[in-house]
Design a protein around this motif. Sequence first.
Motif, PDB file in Angstrom:
ATOM      1  N   THR A   2       0.790  -1.213   0.000  1.00  0.00           N
ATOM      2  CA  THR A   2       0.000   0.000   0.000  1.00  0.00           C
ATOM      3  C   THR A   2       0.828   1.271   0.000  1.00  0.00           C
ATOM      4  N   LEU A  93     -10.098   1.315  -0.871  1.00  0.00           N
ATOM      5  CA  LEU A  93     -10.673   0.184  -0.144  1.00  0.00           C
ATOM      6  C   LEU A  93     -12.160   0.388   0.109  1.00  0.00           C
ATOM      7  N   SER A 123     -12.931  -6.385   6.832  1.00  0.00           N
ATOM      8  CA  SER A 123     -12.052  -5.605   5.957  1.00  0.00           C
ATOM      9  C   SER A 123     -11.954  -4.158   6.413  1.00  0.00           C
ATOM     10  N   ILE A 151      -8.422  -9.441   0.906  1.00  0.00           N
ATOM     11  CA  ILE A 151      -8.145  -8.353   1.850  1.00  0.00           C
ATOM     12  C   ILE A 151      -7.366  -8.854   3.067  1.00  0.00           C
ATOM     13  N   LEU A 154      -4.056  -7.187   3.299  1.00  0.00           N
ATOM     14  CA  LEU A 154      -4.132  -5.795   3.742  1.00  0.00           C
ATOM     15  C   LEU A 154      -4.242  -5.742   5.266  1.00  0.00           C
ATOM     16  N   TYR A 326      -2.251  -1.068  -6.300  1.00  0.00           N
ATOM     17  CA  TYR A 326      -3.118  -1.184  -5.123  1.00  0.00           C
ATOM     18  C   TYR A 326      -4.595  -1.276  -5.510  1.00  0.00           C
ATOM     19  N   LEU A 330      -7.246  -4.583  -5.307  1.00  0.00           N
ATOM     20  CA  LEU A 330      -8.559  -4.539  -4.667  1.00  0.00           C
ATOM     21  C   LEU A 330      -9.682  -4.950  -5.612  1.00  0.00           C
TER      22      LEU A 330
END
Length: 677
Positions: A2, A93, A123, A151, A154, A326, A330
């Motif tokens: 990220t 996100l 998430s 996710i 992340l 990024y 997603l």
Amino acid sequence: MTSKTAAPSDNSEHLTHPKYRADIDGLRAIAILSVVGFHAFPFWVKGGFIGVDIFFVISGYLISTIIISSLERNSFSFIEFYSRRIRRIFPALLLVLMACFTFGWFALLADEYKQLGKHITGSAAFVSNFLFWNENGYFDNAAETKPLLHIWSLGIEEQYYVVWPLLLWLAWKKRFNFLVTTLVIALISFVLNVVYVRSDTVAAFYSPQTRFWELLMGSVLAYVTLHKQSVLAKFQHRLDTRLARIFHEQVRETNGSILCNVQSVFGAVLIVIGIILITKERQFPGWWALLPTLGAVLVISAGSQAWLNRVILSSRVLVWFGLISYPLYLWHWPLLSFSRILASEMPSIGVRIGAVVVSITLAWLTYRFIENPVRFGLKKLRIVWILIFLAISVGAIGYYTYRQDGLGFRIGMLDGGVTNDLKYRHGGFYEGARDCSDIYTPLIANTWCAKKDGDPVVAVIGDSHAGQLFLGLKESSDTKFSQAIFMGAGSCYATLDWDSRDGCGKQLKLAFDIIEKTKSIQFVFVVGFYGWTDKGDEFAKFYIDGYKKTIDYFLSIGRKVVFVIDNPALGFDPEACLSQERPIEKVLSKLISKTPLCPSEFTTNLIDQSKYRAYVGELVASYPDVLFYDPQKKLCSNGVCKIIDNGKLLYSDWNHLSRYGSSFLANDIFMQLRNKW
């Protein structure tokens, strides 16, 4: 994953930022294209999931560079650091989470939408790795129907962003050596990774404790790069000189370029080897994760002037993919996952290519019109508070959807229809099925034990078909026979002829020992899939003899035995029955005349079990004191079997019963138990 490699100057901010390196964006492009390749074309890019590990190294390197350099210049600010993280991570996100929620409203059934709501909450709170840890593994079939599965990584990164700045700040305040601190923590994390991957692969995959070492490898590289330690510099010079003598006839003064080129190429080779050799069948991460992580460290440490970095990784195409990596990460998986859900099978290659193209387009639009304006716009503190409020709101909406069982009224408004339990449809009887620590420890990897509270009266042993039956027994309102315990593992038949060194044999021995020692257990259910009859007569005799020994053993210790004959099997995936009940399908069916994909019933000869039933007949004749329960008598009549009962599916896939189907049989089994004993 990220952290962007550079940021425009901003005099209002005090954090130190590394100089922009286009080659790192190029390396990020290799990582994201590998991941997308694995998800869209898993048979071609089998090890592409290691791109996430490359992202971890990049993130650890960039974030640690910012933190360490800022601390040493006495300019580090927690508020500024986390504000930048929020502006960087939240916009894309939250957009994807809201898009998934909106599309899911029209595309998902109640149980699927309930699961999506839970994953949206996880998430938004950056704890999805813990949620998936307690569900099935990353590589199981159910993973394909979880639009937010990706996710998890992340979550790992955000947990690192919370913990690592605090630890570095404390080390700086206490005057600890940054390098030693990082190396010690990284070593502990790596050892835990190697240990856990052997006993619990799912935990090793999702746990931050077993993943932080990958980010910390980037952190070590950041410290070494910042300080250019003299000993390391001398070593690099000597090594470069030796390499120069190998590659050149005449000795010349070196500037380190040869070593950098070798580092970069060798690092790239490690990454390529990882993509080729590492597959989902490997115990990953474990030692295998060293290939992508060391490869990324070598490529980054080679510097921007190494030939591979300067010419290949810094090319415009790769840099462009790196900049949108990024949002591309997603977007791509939800599109592929929703395609899989709607198709009830792996989508065609054309659909998958289309999903990838659309995800790239959405990624660029998100980067251009959402990410950059929010990240570098004015009134940054106000934007941060707005993003925090939106994250809390999205998480709350997801939680409400979960608590309201997937907002089933969405389907009811469109005439209702067939329902089913998604959790159970994808093997959910294993979820959390390690709650027998009060009976025995330790549990063997990939084996399961689940029980109802209280002293068990019924023990269910066998494979996944034993697990499917257990849930119906446990959830029955019967006050006696529902006190059940399940001990088994997928594809492990409850026969006594398994090699004791085999995982199935170990599990079976444990189950037998527990049943013998647990005096409250009066009934033993022996359950298994019929598939062993497909292996030939020799194997069939092997299994029948094994079942005989199993029955003899339990009878010898005074237990009553119930042998559950396997249920009739379908010739198709019952998800087709569910797909036609989705809101989006119902709307289309009103506009387009479509042939139903799901028959209302099937014949018992659809999947021929005659050979299996002939072998079971041998058992029936040999054991008059054993109750042989035949689900076919409950599910079928005159050779025709039901698929749906009372608006609910009886099957979860072509051979497993659904949660409702299991409960459908439970009371019938209990009635026969009372009649016999």
